[in-house]
Write a protein that holds these residues in place. Sequence first.
Motif, PDB file in Angstrom:
ATOM      1  N   ALA A 148       0.844  -1.202   0.000  1.00  0.00           N
ATOM      2  CA  ALA A 148       0.000   0.000   0.000  1.00  0.00           C
ATOM      3  C   ALA A 148       0.873   1.243   0.000  1.00  0.00           C
ATOM      4  CB  ALA A 148      -0.921  -0.015   1.226  1.00  0.00           C
ATOM      5  N   TRP A 149       1.860   1.260   0.852  1.00  0.00           N
ATOM      6  CA  TRP A 149       2.756   2.401   0.983  1.00  0.00           C
ATOM      7  C   TRP A 149       3.458   2.686  -0.353  1.00  0.00           C
ATOM      8  CZ3 TRP A 149       6.536   2.696   5.739  1.00  0.00           C
ATOM      9  CH2 TRP A 149       7.116   3.958   5.799  1.00  0.00           C
ATOM     10  N   ALA A 150       3.923   1.621  -1.022  1.00  0.00           N
ATOM     11  CA  ALA A 150       4.599   1.793  -2.310  1.00  0.00           C
ATOM     12  C   ALA A 150       3.659   2.411  -3.344  1.00  0.00           C
ATOM     13  CB  ALA A 150       5.129   0.455  -2.799  1.00  0.00           C
ATOM     14  N   HIS A 151       2.393   2.014  -3.331  1.00  0.00           N
ATOM     15  CA  HIS A 151       1.425   2.611  -4.257  1.00  0.00           C
ATOM     16  C   HIS A 151       1.210   4.089  -3.926  1.00  0.00           C
ATOM     17  CE1 HIS A 151       0.539  -1.576  -5.306  1.00  0.00           C
ATOM     18  NE2 HIS A 151       0.052  -1.074  -6.428  1.00  0.00           N
ATOM     19  N   ASP A 152       1.074   4.394  -2.639  1.00  0.00           N
ATOM     20  CA  ASP A 152       0.877   5.789  -2.226  1.00  0.00           C
ATOM     21  C   ASP A 152       2.040   6.671  -2.647  1.00  0.00           C
ATOM     22  OD1 ASP A 152      -1.621   6.177  -1.189  1.00  0.00           O
ATOM     23  OD2 ASP A 152      -1.029   5.984   0.908  1.00  0.00           O
ATOM     24  N   VAL A 153       3.251   6.188  -2.489  1.00  0.00           N
ATOM     25  CA  VAL A 153       4.439   6.961  -2.853  1.00  0.00           C
ATOM     26  C   VAL A 153       4.390   7.350  -4.326  1.00  0.00           C
ATOM     27  CG1 VAL A 153       6.949   6.750  -3.193  1.00  0.00           C
ATOM     28  CG2 VAL A 153       5.932   6.049  -1.033  1.00  0.00           C
ATOM     29  N   LEU A 154       3.806   6.500  -5.131  1.00  0.00           N
ATOM     30  CA  LEU A 154       3.711   6.745  -6.575  1.00  0.00           C
ATOM     31  C   LEU A 154       2.452   7.515  -6.970  1.00  0.00           C
ATOM     32  CD1 LEU A 154       4.973   3.262  -7.728  1.00  0.00           C
ATOM     33  CD2 LEU A 154       6.110   5.456  -8.181  1.00  0.00           C
ATOM     34  N   GLY A 155       1.635   7.910  -5.994  1.00  0.00           N
ATOM     35  CA  GLY A 155       0.406   8.618  -6.307  1.00  0.00           C
ATOM     36  C   GLY A 155      -0.696   7.703  -6.816  1.00  0.00           C
ATOM     37  N   LEU A 156      -0.585   6.429  -6.550  1.00  0.00           N
ATOM     38  CA  LEU A 156      -1.574   5.440  -6.994  1.00  0.00           C
ATOM     39  C   LEU A 156      -2.511   5.114  -5.835  1.00  0.00           C
ATOM     40  CD1 LEU A 156       0.909   3.110  -8.928  1.00  0.00           C
ATOM     41  CD2 LEU A 156      -0.616   4.860  -9.904  1.00  0.00           C
ATOM     42  N   GLU A 157      -3.209   6.142  -5.364  1.00  0.00           N
ATOM     43  CA  GLU A 157      -4.027   6.000  -4.161  1.00  0.00           C
ATOM     44  C   GLU A 157      -5.119   4.955  -4.309  1.00  0.00           C
ATOM     45  OE1 GLU A 157      -3.125   8.994  -5.426  1.00  0.00           O
ATOM     46  OE2 GLU A 157      -1.976   9.888  -3.784  1.00  0.00           O
ATOM     47  N   ALA A 158      -5.829   4.966  -5.429  1.00  0.00           N
ATOM     48  CA  ALA A 158      -6.923   4.002  -5.607  1.00  0.00           C
ATOM     49  C   ALA A 158      -6.403   2.565  -5.551  1.00  0.00           C
ATOM     50  CB  ALA A 158      -7.659   4.254  -6.917  1.00  0.00           C
ATOM     51  N   GLU A 159      -5.220   2.341  -6.107  1.00  0.00           N
ATOM     52  CA  GLU A 159      -4.631   1.008  -6.083  1.00  0.00           C
ATOM     53  C   GLU A 159      -4.102   0.652  -4.692  1.00  0.00           C
ATOM     54  OE1 GLU A 159      -4.087   3.349  -8.306  1.00  0.00           O
ATOM     55  OE2 GLU A 159      -4.302   2.527 -10.320  1.00  0.00           O
ATOM     56  N   ALA A 160      -3.807   1.651  -3.878  1.00  0.00           N
ATOM     57  CA  ALA A 160      -3.298   1.407  -2.528  1.00  0.00           C
ATOM     58  C   ALA A 160      -4.396   0.903  -1.586  1.00  0.00           C
ATOM     59  CB  ALA A 160      -2.682   2.688  -1.961  1.00  0.00           C
ATOM     60  N   VAL A 161      -5.629   1.340  -1.809  1.00  0.00           N
ATOM     61  CA  VAL A 161      -6.728   1.040  -0.880  1.00  0.00           C
ATOM     62  C   VAL A 161      -6.870  -0.445  -0.569  1.00  0.00           C
ATOM     63  CG1 VAL A 161      -9.252   1.104  -0.592  1.00  0.00           C
ATOM     64  CG2 VAL A 161      -8.015   3.162  -1.273  1.00  0.00           C
ATOM     65  N   PRO A 162      -6.961  -1.332  -1.565  1.00  0.00           N
ATOM     66  CA  PRO A 162      -7.148  -2.747  -1.205  1.00  0.00           C
ATOM     67  C   PRO A 162      -5.980  -3.313  -0.392  1.00  0.00           C
ATOM     68  CG  PRO A 162      -7.125  -2.471  -3.604  1.00  0.00           C
ATOM     69  CD  PRO A 162      -7.015  -1.117  -3.006  1.00  0.00           C
ATOM     70  N   PHE A 163      -4.789  -2.801  -0.626  1.00  0.00           N
ATOM     71  CA  PHE A 163      -3.640  -3.267   0.147  1.00  0.00           C
ATOM     72  C   PHE A 163      -3.727  -2.771   1.590  1.00  0.00           C
ATOM     73  CE2 PHE A 163      -1.922  -3.617  -4.185  1.00  0.00           C
ATOM     74  CZ  PHE A 163      -1.490  -4.941  -4.160  1.00  0.00           C
ATOM     75  N   TYR A 164      -4.131  -1.516   1.796  1.00  0.00           N
ATOM     76  CA  TYR A 164      -4.324  -1.025   3.163  1.00  0.00           C
ATOM     77  C   TYR A 164      -5.403  -1.842   3.881  1.00  0.00           C
ATOM     78  CZ  TYR A 164      -1.572   3.315   2.809  1.00  0.00           C
ATOM     79  OH  TYR A 164      -0.561   4.240   2.693  1.00  0.00           O
ATOM     80  N   GLU A 165      -6.504  -2.080   3.186  1.00  0.00           N
ATOM     81  CA  GLU A 165      -7.597  -2.835   3.803  1.00  0.00           C
ATOM     82  C   GLU A 165      -7.146  -4.246   4.161  1.00  0.00           C
ATOM     83  OE1 GLU A 165     -11.319  -0.408   1.762  1.00  0.00           O
ATOM     84  OE2 GLU A 165     -10.588  -2.231   0.765  1.00  0.00           O
ATOM     85  N   LEU A 166      -6.398  -4.876   3.267  1.00  0.00           N
ATOM     86  CA  LEU A 166      -5.874  -6.209   3.530  1.00  0.00           C
ATOM     87  C   LEU A 166      -4.888  -6.175   4.704  1.00  0.00           C
ATOM     88  CD1 LEU A 166      -5.564  -9.193   2.840  1.00  0.00           C
ATOM     89  CD2 LEU A 166      -3.856  -8.547   1.138  1.00  0.00           C
ATOM     90  N   ALA A 167      -4.058  -5.164   4.754  1.00  0.00           N
ATOM     91  CA  ALA A 167      -3.086  -5.039   5.849  1.00  0.00           C
ATOM     92  C   ALA A 167      -3.793  -5.003   7.194  1.00  0.00           C
ATOM     93  CB  ALA A 167      -2.229  -3.788   5.659  1.00  0.00           C
ATOM     94  N   LEU A 168      -4.889  -4.261   7.251  1.00  0.00           N
ATOM     95  CA  LEU A 168      -5.611  -4.115   8.515  1.00  0.00           C
ATOM     96  C   LEU A 168      -6.390  -5.372   8.891  1.00  0.00           C
ATOM     97  CD1 LEU A 168      -6.639  -0.410   8.042  1.00  0.00           C
ATOM     98  CD2 LEU A 168      -5.065  -1.322   9.782  1.00  0.00           C
ATOM     99  N   ARG A 169      -6.716  -6.200   7.908  1.00  0.00           N
ATOM    100  CA  ARG A 169      -7.385  -7.485   8.177  1.00  0.00           C
ATOM    101  C   ARG A 169      -6.377  -8.602   8.405  1.00  0.00           C
ATOM    102  NH1 ARG A 169     -10.316  -6.102   3.563  1.00  0.00           N
ATOM    103  NH2 ARG A 169      -9.220  -7.721   2.413  1.00  0.00           N
TER     104      ARG A 169
END
Length: 168
Positions: free
Chosen positions: A49-70
């Motif tokens: 998720a963090w790697a996607h955010d760094v690249l400005g790929l916020e929409a693609e980061a969301v599922p990774f953040y959600e998975l991280a929290l689960r």
Amino acid sequence: MNENDQGRDELLAAAVGLRERGEAEAARQQLVALAERFPGDGQVAYQAAWAHDVLGLEAEAVPFYELALRGAGLSEDDRRGALLGLGSTYRILGRYDEAVRLLRVALIDFPHDGALRTFLAMALYNTGGHREAMRILLTLLADSSTDPDIARYRGAVAYYAEDLDATL
């Protein structure tokens, strides 16, 4: 630790190292592959998720953040970071109500985290919660500023944080 886990740790460290050296796209590619290989791994998902955010790929980061929290394996600090990252990302994507809900929940576990409080204030602003946003930011300012001019008025700032419309 089995051999598979050891390989995971080395690959994760290498990918994080790429991100830290500014090679964000290479890091993202490695982390996506690692997330596919270890689908329930919260730490891998958080780093992806963090790697996607760094690249400005916020929409693609969301599922990774959600998975991280689960998923499993996040330290408390990384869990806090994932909550902040997801809340901030929801806000950036215009998902303001989701940002407010998530950041409020995050503050239950991390009530003194200034970054979480700041991003909640921004999301509240976006939802029309201007009064609460100002209260949060003024309280944060009164609690944490080291500016001597603000420190001189700390009591007044804290007072008005609770009732910005107060007059004599």
